[in-house]
Design a protein around this motif. Structure first.
Motif, PDB file in Angstrom:
ATOM      1  N   ALA A 154     -11.659  29.325  -4.060  1.00 16.88           N
ATOM      2  CA  ALA A 154     -11.205  28.025  -4.538  1.00 16.88           C
ATOM      3  C   ALA A 154     -12.168  27.414  -5.552  1.00 16.88           C
ATOM      4  N   ILE A 178      -6.532  22.889 -10.267  1.00 15.34           N
ATOM      5  CA  ILE A 178      -6.094  22.514  -8.924  1.00 15.34           C
ATOM      6  C   ILE A 178      -5.322  21.207  -9.019  1.00 15.34           C
ATOM      7  N   THR A 200      -3.251  18.620  -3.288  1.00 16.18           N
ATOM      8  CA  THR A 200      -4.027  19.229  -2.215  1.00 16.18           C
ATOM      9  C   THR A 200      -3.654  18.563  -0.889  1.00 16.18           C
TER      10      THR A 200
END
Length: 280
Positions: free
Chosen positions: A184, A190, A193
């Protein structure tokens, strides 16, 4: 019936082969439709052996059947259910009670363009999933009211039963995609989440106590799920990297992020803790 039996002959010949590794082909069916991927296989009922066989040739033979009364005679949860070849290895999987749709599909002049027109006019009279069939996995895209993967599994087994193949059972399971914390930290992008923690995690304890909630007195308290979302067309890569570095593993139930594994790759649900089906 010769077309469908030729497909079944190919299926039976390869039913004892071992399961092979597969590669995932990410194909967008519709911009707003989520596609989930499943591995599939056939199991010999009495010998308890599993084998991989290309389902696409079997379904193509089935879709070309001239016997409409057989091909269109499947009922699932009191609704008519149909598999209609769309293009290449993509199929419509349709469920409906609407008499007009049923009449059109059963007519001798029915074409796939007719179904596109009907569904485009009114999404409430018939619901269609899209299925991408490859040699070792299936991509399944559906809206909330369309038939799901469970219905498709039932459908294939029902075909096998109706053509007299009783010793094979079709089954499918969602393909999972996982990653480590170290992975990650290398993700270049990203987005959304999701973190779930149980009542032993310090973050849950601190948060609920700030609301005047006594964790020690709550036997029935299960977990807390936190959704962290960027603004539209933005990302939270740096913040997510910091979370990965600092979050405690104690009481961590789920840790998932929408991310790219490398620059230019498909955005996927990456599970650092927990698991989920591969989807785009």
């Amino acid at each position: 019936m010769s077309l469908i039996f030729s497909g079944c002959c190919r299926l039976v010949k390869c039913r004892d082969r071992g399961l092979n590794d597969f590669s995932i082909l990410f194909i967008d069916i519709e911009d707003k439709m989520k596609v989930t991927y499943y591995a599939y296989a056939f199991k010999h009922v009495t010998k308890d052996k599993r084998g991989l066989c290309d389902l696409s040739s079997f379904l193509r033979s089935f879709s070309q059947l001239k016997d409409k009364s057989f091909k269109n005679g499947f009922i699932y949860n009191d609704e008519n259910i149909y598999l209609v070849h769309y293009v290449d290895n993509i199929y419509f999987f349709i469920i409906t009670r609407n008499s007009e749709i049923i009449r059109r599909i059963n007519s001798n002049t029915f074409a796939v363009g007719d179904m596109q027109a009907i569904l485009g006019q009114d999404d409430h009279i018939g619901f269609a999933s899209y299925i991408i069939v490859n040699k070792d996995h299936i991509g399944f895209g559906s809206t909330i009211f369309a038939p799901k993967a469970e219905a498709f599994g039932w459908y294939v087994n029902e075909i096998l039963s109706k053509i007299g193949i009783s010793d094979l059972q079709f089954y499918m399971h969602a393909i999972m995609h996982s990653a480590t914390k170290s992975d990650a930290l290398t993700f270049p992008y990203i987005g959304r989440t999701v973190i779930e923690v149980d009542k032993s995690h310090p973050a849950l304890v601190e948060f609920v106590e700030s609301l005047g909630f006594d964790v020690t007195d709550s036997i029935d308290l299960g977990s807390m799920e936190i959704h962290i979302k960027p603004k539209p067309r933005k990302e939270i890569t740096n913040a997510a990297h910091n979370i990965v570095k600092n979050i405690s593993d104690d009481g961590l139930v789920k840790f998932m992020m929408r991310a790219q594994a490398e620059v230019g790759s498909q955005v996927q649900d990456m599970y650092l803790v927990g698991s989920g089906a591969v989807a785009i």
